[in-house]
Design a protein around this motif. Structure first.
Motif, mmCIF file in Angstrom:
data_model
loop_
_atom_site.group_PDB
_atom_site.id
_atom_site.type_symbol
_atom_site.label_atom_id
_atom_site.label_comp_id
_atom_site.label_asym_id
_atom_site.label_seq_id
_atom_site.Cartn_x
_atom_site.Cartn_y
_atom_site.Cartn_z
ATOM 1 N N TRP A 1 0.826 -1.080 0.095
ATOM 2 C CA TRP A 1 0.058 0.084 0.056
ATOM 3 C C TRP A 1 0.913 1.527 0.039
ATOM 4 N N MET A 2 1.905 1.225 0.716
ATOM 5 C CA MET A 2 2.749 2.198 0.850
ATOM 6 C C MET A 2 3.238 2.762 -0.773
ATOM 7 N N TYR A 3 3.678 1.939 -1.357
ATOM 8 C CA TYR A 3 4.228 1.506 -2.821
ATOM 9 C C TYR A 3 3.220 2.285 -3.740
ATOM 10 N N LEU A 4 2.172 1.992 -3.526
ATOM 11 C CA LEU A 4 1.110 2.246 -4.307
ATOM 12 C C LEU A 4 0.492 3.673 -4.188
ATOM 13 N N LEU A 5 0.371 3.831 -2.909
ATOM 14 C CA LEU A 5 -0.066 5.334 -2.283
ATOM 15 C C LEU A 5 0.847 6.412 -2.667
ATOM 16 N N THR A 6 2.034 6.026 -2.640
ATOM 17 C CA THR A 6 3.126 6.754 -2.949
ATOM 18 C C THR A 6 3.387 7.503 -4.384
ATOM 19 N N GLU A 7 2.915 6.310 -5.159
ATOM 20 C CA GLU A 7 2.515 6.890 -6.519
ATOM 21 C C GLU A 7 1.270 7.611 -6.879
ATOM 22 N N TRP A 8 0.258 7.558 -6.164
ATOM 23 C CA TRP A 8 -0.891 8.322 -6.786
ATOM 24 C C TRP A 8 -1.523 9.097 -5.745
ATOM 25 N N LEU A 9 -0.973 9.127 -4.562
ATOM 26 C CA LEU A 9 -1.742 9.905 -3.536
ATOM 27 C C LEU A 9 -0.713 10.891 -3.050
ATOM 28 N N GLN A 10 -0.712 12.130 -3.271
ATOM 29 C CA GLN A 10 0.281 13.097 -2.736
ATOM 30 C C GLN A 10 -0.517 14.452 -1.841
ATOM 31 N N PRO A 11 -1.035 14.177 -0.569
ATOM 32 C CA PRO A 11 -1.790 15.161 -0.022
ATOM 33 C C PRO A 11 -1.051 16.366 0.434
ATOM 34 N N GLU A 12 -1.095 17.413 -0.168
ATOM 35 C CA GLU A 12 -0.405 18.630 -0.128
ATOM 36 C C GLU A 12 -1.012 19.365 1.003
ATOM 37 N N THR A 13 -2.442 19.906 0.823
ATOM 38 C CA THR A 13 -2.838 20.656 1.856
ATOM 39 C C THR A 13 -3.321 20.273 3.093
ATOM 40 N N ILE A 14 -3.441 21.008 3.997
ATOM 41 C CA ILE A 14 -3.704 20.530 5.359
ATOM 42 C C ILE A 14 -5.085 19.630 5.375
ATOM 43 N N PHE A 15 -6.068 20.440 4.665
ATOM 44 C CA PHE A 15 -7.216 19.661 4.516
ATOM 45 C C PHE A 15 -7.266 18.297 4.078
ATOM 46 N N SER A 16 -6.517 18.150 2.772
ATOM 47 C CA SER A 16 -6.448 16.890 2.320
ATOM 48 C C SER A 16 -5.726 15.927 3.170
ATOM 49 N N ARG A 17 -4.647 16.515 4.035
ATOM 50 C CA ARG A 17 -3.861 15.426 4.888
ATOM 51 C C ARG A 17 -4.821 15.041 5.993
ATOM 52 N N ILE A 18 -5.605 15.960 6.576
ATOM 53 C CA ILE A 18 -6.667 15.631 7.490
ATOM 54 C C ILE A 18 -7.736 14.562 7.000
ATOM 55 N N ILE A 19 -8.044 14.738 5.806
ATOM 56 C CA ILE A 19 -8.836 13.870 5.579
ATOM 57 C C ILE A 19 -8.379 12.597 5.318
ATOM 58 N N CYS A 20 -7.201 12.416 4.688
ATOM 59 C CA CYS A 20 -6.053 11.092 4.686
ATOM 60 C C CYS A 20 -6.264 10.448 5.984
ATOM 61 N N LEU A 21 -5.830 11.193 7.068
ATOM 62 C CA LEU A 21 -5.617 10.791 8.378
ATOM 63 C C LEU A 21 -6.895 10.183 8.946
ATOM 64 N N VAL A 22 -7.956 11.028 8.759
ATOM 65 C CA VAL A 22 -9.307 10.453 9.562
ATOM 66 C C VAL A 22 -9.751 9.242 8.682
ATOM 67 N N ILE A 23 -9.696 9.171 7.186
ATOM 68 C CA ILE A 23 -10.068 7.992 6.671
ATOM 69 C C ILE A 23 -9.064 6.775 7.172
ATOM 70 N N GLY A 24 -7.911 6.997 7.037
ATOM 71 C CA GLY A 24 -7.045 5.790 7.786
ATOM 72 C C GLY A 24 -7.093 5.253 9.101
ATOM 73 N N ILE A 25 -7.796 6.337 10.059
ATOM 74 C CA ILE A 25 -8.233 5.947 11.499
ATOM 75 C C ILE A 25 -9.238 4.935 11.504
ATOM 76 N N VAL A 26 -10.264 5.540 10.612
ATOM 77 C CA VAL A 26 -11.609 4.664 10.531
ATOM 78 C C VAL A 26 -11.430 3.212 9.640
ATOM 79 N N PHE A 27 -10.617 3.241 8.789
ATOM 80 C CA PHE A 27 -10.293 2.006 7.989
ATOM 81 C C PHE A 27 -9.445 1.166 8.926
ATOM 82 N N GLY A 28 -8.350 1.619 9.540
ATOM 83 C CA GLY A 28 -7.769 0.915 10.765
ATOM 84 C C GLY A 28 -8.681 0.143 11.716
ATOM 85 N N GLY A 29 -9.465 0.956 12.209
ATOM 86 C CA GLY A 29 -10.300 0.296 13.305
ATOM 87 C C GLY A 29 -11.245 -0.648 12.626
#
Length: 208
Positions: free
Chosen positions: A91-119
């Motif tokens: 997943w790190m390889y795939l996400l590094t290729e196509w996911l580049q969260p640059e704004t603080i909003f996109s990074r927060i969304i990325c984090l929140v989705i990550g926590i939900v999917f992790g649980g």
């Protein structure tokens, strides 16, 4: 769906979802879950890959769980660490290729989705009751020994992991704090929902 097929389905699906959530949290660059922060810290300090450290630390936890639970080591749980480690690196390889969260909003969304999917991934994996993640087994042992719920047990483990992640320079940030407090909440939320869904499908399978 037969018992074995059902368990394997929950098992692999849980790891698939969990590792996606882990990778998303890491890619957010806002700090990640305590255990994952430790994995990244070990990777930064000693090399190898993040997934490789998942396997190495998984073996250590298997031995610790055996002592705490007064039982033989669950070496089958290493299978979970192996698959989880491979999933994280993939997943790190795939996400590094196509996911580049640059704004603080996109990074927060990325984090929140990550926590939900992790649980959700952990809850699905626990439902399989087959070769659980060593860290999740630690959570279960603490819950059984202390009578605390999953959320509190997870928080206690997180405090210890944050300490070691800090020592090794892991990515500790607001995401670490949110993961430490909300991962257990997500697990508590999803475990009964996943169990209910499993019972529903089981009953439908029996009736048909």
């Amino acid at each position: 769906m037969g018992l074995s097929l059902r368990r394997f389905t929950f098992y692999f699906l849980g790891i698939f979802i969990l590792t996606f959530g882990i990778a998303l949290s890491i890619r957010s660059n806002l700090g990640t879950a305590p255990f994952d922060a430790l994995l990244v810290g070990m990777y930064r300090s000693f090399g190898l890959t993040i997934g490789s450290w998942e396997i190495i630390l998984g073996l250590f936890l298997v031995l610790c769980n055996a002592v705490a639970g007064r039982r033989r080591p669950e070496f089958l749980a290493l299978l979970t660490s192996l698959i989880t480690g491979a999933g994280i690196d993939l997943w790190m390889y795939l996400l590094t290729e196509w996911l580049q969260p640059e704004t603080i909003f996109s990074r927060i969304i990325c984090l929140v989705i990550g926590i939900v999917f992790g649980g959700l991934g952990i809850a699905v994996n626990l439902q399989a009751d087959f070769a659980p993640n060593p860290l999740d087994r630690s959570m279960q042992i603490i819950t059984r020994l202390t009578g605390l719920n999953f959320a509190i047990s997870r928080a206690l483990i997180s405090i210890v992991l944050v300490f070691f992640a800090f020592i090794f320079g892991g990515p500790i940030g607001v995401g670490t704090i949110l993961s430490a407090f909300f991962s257990g909440v997500m697990i508590n939320l999803f475990v009964p929902l996943v169990a209910k869904l499993d019972r529903k499908h089981t009953q439908e399978g029996v009736s048909s």
